[in-house]
Scaffold this motif. Sequence first.
Motif, PDB file in Angstrom:
ATOM      1  N   GLY A 193       1.722  -6.538  14.029  1.00  0.00           N
ATOM      2  CA  GLY A 193       1.430  -7.536  15.046  1.00  0.00           C
ATOM      3  C   GLY A 193       2.709  -8.082  15.664  1.00  0.00           C
ATOM      4  N   VAL A 194       2.563  -8.657  16.830  1.00  0.00           N
ATOM      5  CA  VAL A 194       3.696  -9.241  17.545  1.00  0.00           C
ATOM      6  C   VAL A 194       3.492 -10.747  17.610  1.00  0.00           C
ATOM      7  CG1 VAL A 194       4.972  -9.333  19.712  1.00  0.00           C
ATOM      8  CG2 VAL A 194       4.047  -7.167  18.904  1.00  0.00           C
ATOM      9  N   ILE A 195       4.477 -11.480  17.193  1.00  0.00           N
ATOM     10  CA  ILE A 195       4.426 -12.944  17.234  1.00  0.00           C
ATOM     11  C   ILE A 195       5.455 -13.421  18.244  1.00  0.00           C
ATOM     12  CG2 ILE A 195       4.708 -15.066  15.915  1.00  0.00           C
ATOM     13  CD1 ILE A 195       3.946 -13.537  13.414  1.00  0.00           C
ATOM     14  N   PHE A 196       5.009 -14.211  19.210  1.00  0.00           N
ATOM     15  CA  PHE A 196       5.894 -14.718  20.250  1.00  0.00           C
ATOM     16  C   PHE A 196       6.505 -16.049  19.799  1.00  0.00           C
ATOM     17  CE2 PHE A 196       2.958 -12.030  22.622  1.00  0.00           C
ATOM     18  CZ  PHE A 196       3.825 -11.320  23.429  1.00  0.00           C
ATOM     19  N   GLU A 197       7.751 -16.236  20.118  1.00  0.00           N
ATOM     20  CA  GLU A 197       8.421 -17.522  19.931  1.00  0.00           C
ATOM     21  C   GLU A 197       8.790 -18.051  21.312  1.00  0.00           C
ATOM     22  OE1 GLU A 197      11.712 -17.352  17.318  1.00  0.00           O
ATOM     23  OE2 GLU A 197      10.538 -16.726  15.563  1.00  0.00           O
ATOM     24  N   TYR A 198       8.407 -19.290  21.586  1.00  0.00           N
ATOM     25  CA  TYR A 198       8.544 -19.847  22.921  1.00  0.00           C
ATOM     26  C   TYR A 198       9.711 -20.830  22.957  1.00  0.00           C
ATOM     27  CZ  TYR A 198       3.837 -17.979  23.090  1.00  0.00           C
ATOM     28  OH  TYR A 198       2.758 -17.152  23.018  1.00  0.00           O
ATOM     29  N   GLU A 199      10.486 -20.739  24.024  1.00  0.00           N
ATOM     30  CA  GLU A 199      11.588 -21.673  24.237  1.00  0.00           C
ATOM     31  C   GLU A 199      11.073 -22.854  25.066  1.00  0.00           C
ATOM     32  OE1 GLU A 199      14.515 -21.607  22.989  1.00  0.00           O
ATOM     33  OE2 GLU A 199      14.412 -19.630  22.028  1.00  0.00           O
ATOM     34  N   SER A 200      11.398 -24.057  24.620  1.00  0.00           N
ATOM     35  CA  SER A 200      10.983 -25.252  25.340  1.00  0.00           C
ATOM     36  C   SER A 200      12.022 -26.341  25.088  1.00  0.00           C
ATOM     37  CB  SER A 200       9.599 -25.725  24.885  1.00  0.00           C
ATOM     38  OG  SER A 200       9.650 -26.175  23.542  1.00  0.00           O
ATOM     39  N   PRO A 201      12.069 -27.361  25.951  1.00  0.00           N
ATOM     40  CA  PRO A 201      13.006 -28.462  25.708  1.00  0.00           C
ATOM     41  C   PRO A 201      12.786 -29.144  24.369  1.00  0.00           C
ATOM     42  CG  PRO A 201      12.151 -28.567  27.950  1.00  0.00           C
ATOM     43  CD  PRO A 201      11.360 -27.504  27.240  1.00  0.00           C
ATOM     44  N   VAL A 202      11.514 -29.270  23.964  1.00  0.00           N
ATOM     45  CA  VAL A 202      11.235 -29.929  22.687  1.00  0.00           C
ATOM     46  C   VAL A 202      11.764 -29.088  21.532  1.00  0.00           C
ATOM     47  CG1 VAL A 202       9.403 -30.724  21.159  1.00  0.00           C
ATOM     48  CG2 VAL A 202       9.240 -31.130  23.598  1.00  0.00           C
ATOM     49  N   LYS A 203      11.553 -27.773  21.587  1.00  0.00           N
ATOM     50  CA  LYS A 203      12.067 -26.904  20.530  1.00  0.00           C
ATOM     51  C   LYS A 203      13.587 -26.964  20.476  1.00  0.00           C
ATOM     52  CE  LYS A 203      12.317 -22.110  19.013  1.00  0.00           C
ATOM     53  NZ  LYS A 203      12.015 -20.685  19.350  1.00  0.00           N
ATOM     54  N   LYS A 204      14.235 -26.987  21.646  1.00  0.00           N
ATOM     55  CA  LYS A 204      15.697 -27.037  21.668  1.00  0.00           C
ATOM     56  C   LYS A 204      16.208 -28.354  21.101  1.00  0.00           C
ATOM     57  CE  LYS A 204      17.481 -24.182  22.787  1.00  0.00           C
ATOM     58  NZ  LYS A 204      17.962 -23.039  21.966  1.00  0.00           N
ATOM     59  N   ILE A 205      15.556 -29.463  21.431  1.00  0.00           N
ATOM     60  CA  ILE A 205      15.968 -30.753  20.873  1.00  0.00           C
ATOM     61  C   ILE A 205      15.766 -30.763  19.359  1.00  0.00           C
ATOM     62  CG2 ILE A 205      15.399 -33.209  20.812  1.00  0.00           C
ATOM     63  CD1 ILE A 205      14.804 -33.052  23.766  1.00  0.00           C
ATOM     64  N   ARG A 206      14.660 -30.175  18.882  1.00  0.00           N
ATOM     65  CA  ARG A 206      14.407 -30.122  17.447  1.00  0.00           C
ATOM     66  C   ARG A 206      15.495 -29.307  16.753  1.00  0.00           C
ATOM     67  NH1 ARG A 206       9.835 -27.953  17.640  1.00  0.00           N
ATOM     68  NH2 ARG A 206       8.538 -29.828  17.544  1.00  0.00           N
ATOM     69  N   GLU A 207      15.886 -28.166  17.340  1.00  0.00           N
ATOM     70  CA  GLU A 207      16.941 -27.343  16.740  1.00  0.00           C
ATOM     71  C   GLU A 207      18.277 -28.081  16.741  1.00  0.00           C
ATOM     72  OE1 GLU A 207      16.890 -23.779  19.012  1.00  0.00           O
ATOM     73  OE2 GLU A 207      15.215 -22.886  17.909  1.00  0.00           O
ATOM     74  N   GLN A 208      18.595 -28.767  17.835  1.00  0.00           N
ATOM     75  CA  GLN A 208      19.853 -29.507  17.885  1.00  0.00           C
ATOM     76  C   GLN A 208      19.878 -30.630  16.860  1.00  0.00           C
ATOM     77  OE1 GLN A 208      20.139 -30.740  21.964  1.00  0.00           O
ATOM     78  NE2 GLN A 208      20.604 -28.687  22.731  1.00  0.00           N
ATOM     79  N   THR A 209      18.741 -31.298  16.668  1.00  0.00           N
ATOM     80  CA  THR A 209      18.667 -32.355  15.661  1.00  0.00           C
ATOM     81  C   THR A 209      18.864 -31.783  14.270  1.00  0.00           C
ATOM     82  OG1 THR A 209      17.147 -33.599  17.077  1.00  0.00           O
ATOM     83  CG2 THR A 209      17.230 -34.219  14.764  1.00  0.00           C
ATOM     84  N   GLN A 210      18.223 -30.654  13.972  1.00  0.00           N
ATOM     85  CA  GLN A 210      18.380 -30.018  12.671  1.00  0.00           C
ATOM     86  C   GLN A 210      19.813 -29.541  12.459  1.00  0.00           C
ATOM     87  OE1 GLN A 210      15.413 -26.936  12.716  1.00  0.00           O
ATOM     88  NE2 GLN A 210      13.747 -28.314  12.114  1.00  0.00           N
TER      89      GLN A 210
END
Length: 347
Positions: free
Chosen positions: A251-268
């Motif tokens: 199966g193929v699982i998509f990962e989506y880029e979004s401002p919220v995801k980027k802020i979460r990664e920067q916080t982590q």
Amino acid sequence: NMEDLGWKLSEQVMEKIQAEKWEEKIEFLYAVLPRKGGREDALLAVNLPFSEMVIEVQTKHLAAESGYHEFPYIISRWDTSSGEDYGRSPGMIALPDANTSQAISHTMLVAGQRAADPPLLAPSDAFLDAPNTFPGALATYEAEAVKDLGSNPIRPLDGGANFPLTSAIQGDIREQIRQAFFRNIFNLPVEGPQMTATEVIQRREEFIREIGPVFGRLETDDTAPMVERAFKLLLRRGAFGDIPESLQGTGVIFEYESPVKKIREQTQAHSTIQWAQTLLEFEQVKPGAADVVNFEELGRFSGVAATVPNNIMHSEEVVAQIGQARIEAQKQAMDLANAQTASQAAK
């Protein structure tokens, strides 16, 4: 032209068309729904997993039928409650406050008009003519009226308008509307003292807690169906070429880029870097305390969070080659130092 659409109308409808009864309306039902027994590998559209039907409501005649591999429509919802099918938007939440703000604006306009041009109080039997209120006008009255009243007989009526109070209420309601649309957390404050890095991280964490569930729902309802539908359309048309063996049967699982995801990664990333720096300080007291940190993965994760271009960050293979070259260079330097030491001892 119904034939071009592939529709087969009932005899009753065809008779009305032939009789040119154009003023009569025919009600049709258009529906797309899951088909029992549908197959993705079906050769005919009428056997695909999702059915598309056009039905004459009055005659219950099936005018057209087709099908889709996936549900072709995307319906996204901003917010939902438990067990609710139809969602709601921030505008629906803010609608009562918006109506109240408009009512207050109307009241303020009326109060402003009364303050600028107030009603006049005047005795009914002391005037030679009615008072004129246009600029530069004159109002004549009997002199005896002033003596009887002891003051100017023409006075404005005090309407009791309280603009500061009304304006304050409207300001509070406007702030509630801004909060309904998340305006209070979308932007960092631009006025006041400069925030520290810790304060910025706290604001970002607050933003994620407030808006994260909403973006997650939009991803589930909007982004995911759209991307998967487009991907499968292109896959069936052979736009991707031959599928690699490593992906066949998986199966193929998509990962989506979004401002919220980027802020979460920067916080982590920021929190993780602070943790690693703390362990490096412990290393001076207790050797080996920082061995738990995978600095290569930390550097890669912080680079992704900071949106570092791919051509700037080395791949894992290149990093392994650089590490091996460093080990060999250190070994050669050690062998050379040992040889020099042996040479001095021999002399």
